[in-house]
Design a protein around this motif. Structure first.
Motif, PDB file in Angstrom:
ATOM      1  N   LEU A  87       0.738  -1.145  -0.066  1.00 36.81           N
ATOM      2  CA  LEU A  87      -0.093  -0.114  -0.127  1.00 36.81           C
ATOM      3  C   LEU A  87       0.777   1.233   0.098  1.00 36.81           C
ATOM      4  CD1 LEU A  87      -2.767  -0.641   2.188  1.00 36.81           C
ATOM      5  CD2 LEU A  87      -3.115  -0.610  -0.310  1.00 36.81           C
ATOM      6  N   GLN A  88       2.049   1.168   0.512  1.00 36.49           N
ATOM      7  CA  GLN A  88       2.732   2.555   0.457  1.00 36.49           C
ATOM      8  C   GLN A  88       3.321   2.401  -0.800  1.00 36.49           C
ATOM      9  OE1 GLN A  88       6.158   2.673   3.756  1.00 36.49           O
ATOM     10  NE2 GLN A  88       7.173   3.841   2.008  1.00 36.49           N
ATOM     11  N   LEU A  89       3.820   1.399  -1.488  1.00 30.52           N
ATOM     12  CA  LEU A  89       4.336   1.517  -2.830  1.00 30.52           C
ATOM     13  C   LEU A  89       3.035   2.238  -3.703  1.00 30.52           C
ATOM     14  CD1 LEU A  89       6.379   1.478  -5.036  1.00 30.52           C
ATOM     15  CD2 LEU A  89       5.782  -0.657  -5.337  1.00 30.52           C
ATOM     16  N   ALA A  90       1.879   1.631  -3.509  1.00 30.28           N
ATOM     17  CA  ALA A  90       0.539   2.097  -4.487  1.00 30.28           C
ATOM     18  C   ALA A  90       0.203   3.564  -4.163  1.00 30.28           C
ATOM     19  CB  ALA A  90      -0.495   1.015  -4.084  1.00 30.28           C
ATOM     20  N   LEU A  91       0.407   3.994  -2.935  1.00 26.82           N
ATOM     21  CA  LEU A  91       0.170   5.314  -2.736  1.00 26.82           C
ATOM     22  C   LEU A  91       0.984   6.359  -3.080  1.00 26.82           C
ATOM     23  CD1 LEU A  91      -1.680   4.485   0.817  1.00 26.82           C
ATOM     24  CD2 LEU A  91      -2.761   5.902  -1.180  1.00 26.82           C
ATOM     25  N   SER A  92       2.129   6.004  -2.975  1.00 26.64           N
ATOM     26  CA  SER A  92       3.386   6.825  -3.661  1.00 26.64           C
ATOM     27  C   SER A  92       3.350   6.764  -5.020  1.00 26.64           C
ATOM     28  CB  SER A  92       4.775   6.204  -2.850  1.00 26.64           C
ATOM     29  OG  SER A  92       4.876   5.054  -3.312  1.00 26.64           O
ATOM     30  N   PRO A 117     -11.930  -3.145   3.627  1.00 27.79           N
ATOM     31  CA  PRO A 117     -11.296  -2.342   4.976  1.00 27.79           C
ATOM     32  C   PRO A 117     -12.144  -2.957   6.212  1.00 27.79           C
ATOM     33  CG  PRO A 117     -11.362  -0.957   3.092  1.00 27.79           C
ATOM     34  CD  PRO A 117     -11.724  -2.108   2.441  1.00 27.79           C
ATOM     35  N   ASP A 118     -13.271  -2.895   5.986  1.00 36.41           N
ATOM     36  CA  ASP A 118     -14.209  -3.406   7.096  1.00 36.41           C
ATOM     37  C   ASP A 118     -13.861  -4.814   7.886  1.00 36.41           C
ATOM     38  OD1 ASP A 118     -15.527  -0.988   7.197  1.00 36.41           O
ATOM     39  OD2 ASP A 118     -17.301  -1.527   6.288  1.00 36.41           O
ATOM     40  N   LEU A 158      -1.506   9.303   9.158  1.00 37.36           N
ATOM     41  CA  LEU A 158      -2.857   9.768   9.327  1.00 37.36           C
ATOM     42  C   LEU A 158      -3.111   9.625  10.750  1.00 37.36           C
ATOM     43  CD1 LEU A 158      -5.108   7.812   6.633  1.00 37.36           C
ATOM     44  CD2 LEU A 158      -3.860   9.997   6.433  1.00 37.36           C
ATOM     45  N   TRP A 159      -2.365   8.695  11.594  1.00 43.68           N
ATOM     46  CA  TRP A 159      -2.318   8.442  12.950  1.00 43.68           C
ATOM     47  C   TRP A 159      -1.594   9.303  13.634  1.00 43.68           C
ATOM     48  CZ3 TRP A 159      -3.005   5.207   8.969  1.00 43.68           C
ATOM     49  CH2 TRP A 159      -4.123   4.928   8.616  1.00 43.68           C
ATOM     50  N   GLU A 160      -0.693   9.870  13.223  1.00 47.28           N
ATOM     51  CA  GLU A 160       0.840  10.265  14.081  1.00 47.28           C
ATOM     52  C   GLU A 160       0.341  11.000  15.275  1.00 47.28           C
ATOM     53  OE1 GLU A 160       5.187  11.948  13.095  1.00 47.28           O
ATOM     54  OE2 GLU A 160       3.703  11.979  11.623  1.00 47.28           O
ATOM     55  N   ALA A 161      -0.554  12.174  15.093  1.00 50.79           N
ATOM     56  CA  ALA A 161      -0.897  12.952  16.000  1.00 50.79           C
ATOM     57  C   ALA A 161      -1.467  12.194  17.517  1.00 50.79           C
ATOM     58  CB  ALA A 161      -2.156  13.998  15.693  1.00 50.79           C
ATOM     59  N   GLU A 162      -2.272  11.398  17.270  1.00 53.06           N
ATOM     60  CA  GLU A 162      -2.858  10.574  18.393  1.00 53.06           C
ATOM     61  C   GLU A 162      -2.228   9.599  18.825  1.00 53.06           C
ATOM     62  OE1 GLU A 162      -5.956   9.527  15.037  1.00 53.06           O
ATOM     63  OE2 GLU A 162      -4.476  11.002  15.153  1.00 53.06           O
ATOM     64  N   THR A 163      -1.054   9.094  18.181  1.00 49.67           N
ATOM     65  CA  THR A 163      -0.512   7.596  18.704  1.00 49.67           C
ATOM     66  C   THR A 163       0.615   8.005  19.556  1.00 49.67           C
ATOM     67  OG1 THR A 163      -0.736   6.712  16.430  1.00 49.67           O
ATOM     68  CG2 THR A 163       1.069   5.801  17.666  1.00 49.67           C
ATOM     69  N   VAL A 164       0.977   7.209  20.538  1.00 46.48           N
ATOM     70  CA  VAL A 164       1.779   7.422  21.746  1.00 46.48           C
ATOM     71  C   VAL A 164       3.146   7.605  20.840  1.00 46.48           C
ATOM     72  CG1 VAL A 164       1.711   5.068  22.190  1.00 46.48           C
ATOM     73  CG2 VAL A 164       2.797   6.727  23.803  1.00 46.48           C
ATOM     74  N   ALA A 223      -6.583  -0.752   6.780  1.00 44.09           N
ATOM     75  CA  ALA A 223      -7.872  -0.355   6.420  1.00 44.09           C
ATOM     76  C   ALA A 223      -8.012   0.988   6.093  1.00 44.09           C
ATOM     77  CB  ALA A 223      -8.669  -0.744   7.697  1.00 44.09           C
ATOM     78  N   GLY A 224      -7.585   1.962   6.816  1.00 47.71           N
ATOM     79  CA  GLY A 224      -7.261   3.519   6.466  1.00 47.71           C
ATOM     80  C   GLY A 224      -6.494   3.622   5.205  1.00 47.71           C
ATOM     81  N   TRP A 225      -5.534   2.791   4.908  1.00 48.53           N
ATOM     82  CA  TRP A 225      -4.991   3.027   3.588  1.00 48.53           C
ATOM     83  C   TRP A 225      -5.551   2.556   2.374  1.00 48.53           C
ATOM     84  CZ3 TRP A 225       1.085   2.111   4.467  1.00 48.53           C
ATOM     85  CH2 TRP A 225       1.560   3.253   5.179  1.00 48.53           C
TER      86      TRP A 225
END
Length: 408
Positions: A14-19, A35-36, A64-70, A108-110
């Motif tokens: 997915l990283q390769l696909a999105l990039s 995704p579900d 997408l989750w960096e801000a809330e991830t510890v 799922a998000g990606w």
């Protein structure tokens, strides 16, 4: 517009696909699950991604989750003594924080993001026969599914694959309620606990479907007391069994577990796999070639926490190789060259990981002991998880280790 098919919807594929979408490629991803379905499934892995891998995600706005991830700001090592005390115990800060996002959340998000950005998503399991007919429709086919029938397309490289069976029995539980380590209550760290002759326990701060959590991860020497999950217990029984082992072998970690509970009823995992390096070009029955990536071609034991990091770095390396190819064909020679570029990095991870699976030689014991007295040694070891190529210069060779320790 060049057409690329990527089979597999994990970190690398997915990283390769999105990039590639960022560079105007026509990209199709085939995933066995929606995704579900991914969100509703069992946990798939442990993961702790260090700064370089995280930066690849930032570069393509995938974080997408960096801000809330510890934030994982340190790495600590403890060695159990036979009497249940700690023969060694230290912690060091990372130069840049790491993070761990449950793949059920991320993949799922990606997948949804991939479709939002114009990618073509096909929900379908893929066999070799399917790929044989599909391959003619694309300029390049990439196999990023590290399990299943398609892996058989890629030959094992015996010179680079010393193992023929799993070296650890793996067991995982995602939990809430774990108390902080008293040595560093103000920041989170991966805790690496070694039980000599038995195995290892990693505790990884992470983010899952229900928010921030901790990941309990045992690596048991096959046939030993940690190799006890082959009966596939229920999720709660799995956790109870893990807690019993922590109480027996690592009482200082068990002291944190008074309020521990599973994050959800699908938050456990057990299994094992054989570390292997495979040749990167797979040949289809028709004679066409497909490119393997990430753990299809370089699968290391997770004892060094490099699986997701390798996947991210492989995707970034393959992206560069694809872009540099321009309009030329993605032939077998190019596939080997693309892998060779990635292997200049991945070889260091493989060498280090395979070494860590063996009983530590005297010079490694000396290094780990020195780290308890010299913060510079501890810090260099901890930050080696970000850049494993550094270990060749001081950790893996006795003479280089002696030279380094003499400087500190």
């Amino acid at each position: 517009m060049r057409k690329v098919l990527i089979v597999g919807a994990g970190q690398s594929g997915l990283q390769l696909a999105l990039s590639l979408l960022d560079h105007d490629y026509d990209v199709t991803v085939m995933s066995a699950r929606t995704p579900d379905e991914i969100r509703a499934g069992k946990v798939m892995s442990t993961q702790c991604m260090f700064n370089t891998a995280l930066q690849h995600e930032r570069d393509h706005e995938l974080n997408l989750w960096e801000a809330e991830t510890v934030r994982v700001e340190g790495l600590g090592l403890s060695v159990a003594a036979p009497d249940g005390s700690r023969a060694l115990d230290w912690v060091a800060k990372l130069d840049a924080y790491a993070q761990s996002v449950d793949q059920r959340v991320k993949m799922a998000g990606w997948l949804e993001l991939f479709e939002e950005r114009g990618g073509k998503l096909v929900i379908h399991g893929v066999t070799t026969a399917d790929l044989n007919s599909l391959a003619t429709l694309y300029d390049l086919v990439v196999v990023a599914a590290g399990k299943g029938e398609l892996v058989q397309l890629f030959d094992r490289d015996p010179e680079l694959s010393p193992y023929t069976k799993p070296q650890r029995a793996l067991s995982v539980a995602y939990v809430h309620g774990l108390a902080p380590r008293p040595e560093h209550p103000d920041y989170s760290a991966v805790r690496f606990n070694i039980i000599p002759g038995v195995g290892e326990l990693f505790i990884i701060p992470g983010y899952t479907l229900t928010g921030n959590c901790e990941i309990l991860f045992f690596e048991g020497i096959p046939g030993g007391p940690l190799d006890c999950f082959s009966d596939r217990p229920s999720a709660q029984d799995h956790l109870d069994r893990m807690l019993g082992l922590i109480k027996q072998y690592l009482p200082w970690e068990y002291a944190r577990c008074g309020e521990v509970e599973l994050t959800d009823d699908r938050a456990t995992l057990a299994g094992g796999y054989t570390p292997v390096v495979r040749r990167p070009a797979g040949e289809l029955p028709s004679g066409g070639n497909v490119l393997g990536m990430a753990d299809v071609v370089v699968a290391n034991d997770p004892i060094t926490g490099q699986g997701s990091n390798n996947a991210s770095k492989c995707a970034a390396s393959y992206l560069e190789s694809i872009l540099a190819r321009g309009d030329q064909p993605f032939d077998r020679a190019w596939m080997q060259a693309a892998f060779d570029d990635y292997w200049t990095y991945a070889q260091h991870v493989t060498t280090w990981t395979n070494a860590m699976l063996q009983p530590p030689p005297p010079h490694v014991l000396e290094i780990l002991g020195a780290a308890g007295q010299k913060p510079a040694v501890a810090r260099r070891f901890a930050n080696g998880f970000e850049d494993p190529s550094d270990f060749q210069h001081w950790f893996l060779d006795p003479e280089k280790a002696a030279t380094y320790l003499a400087t500190v």
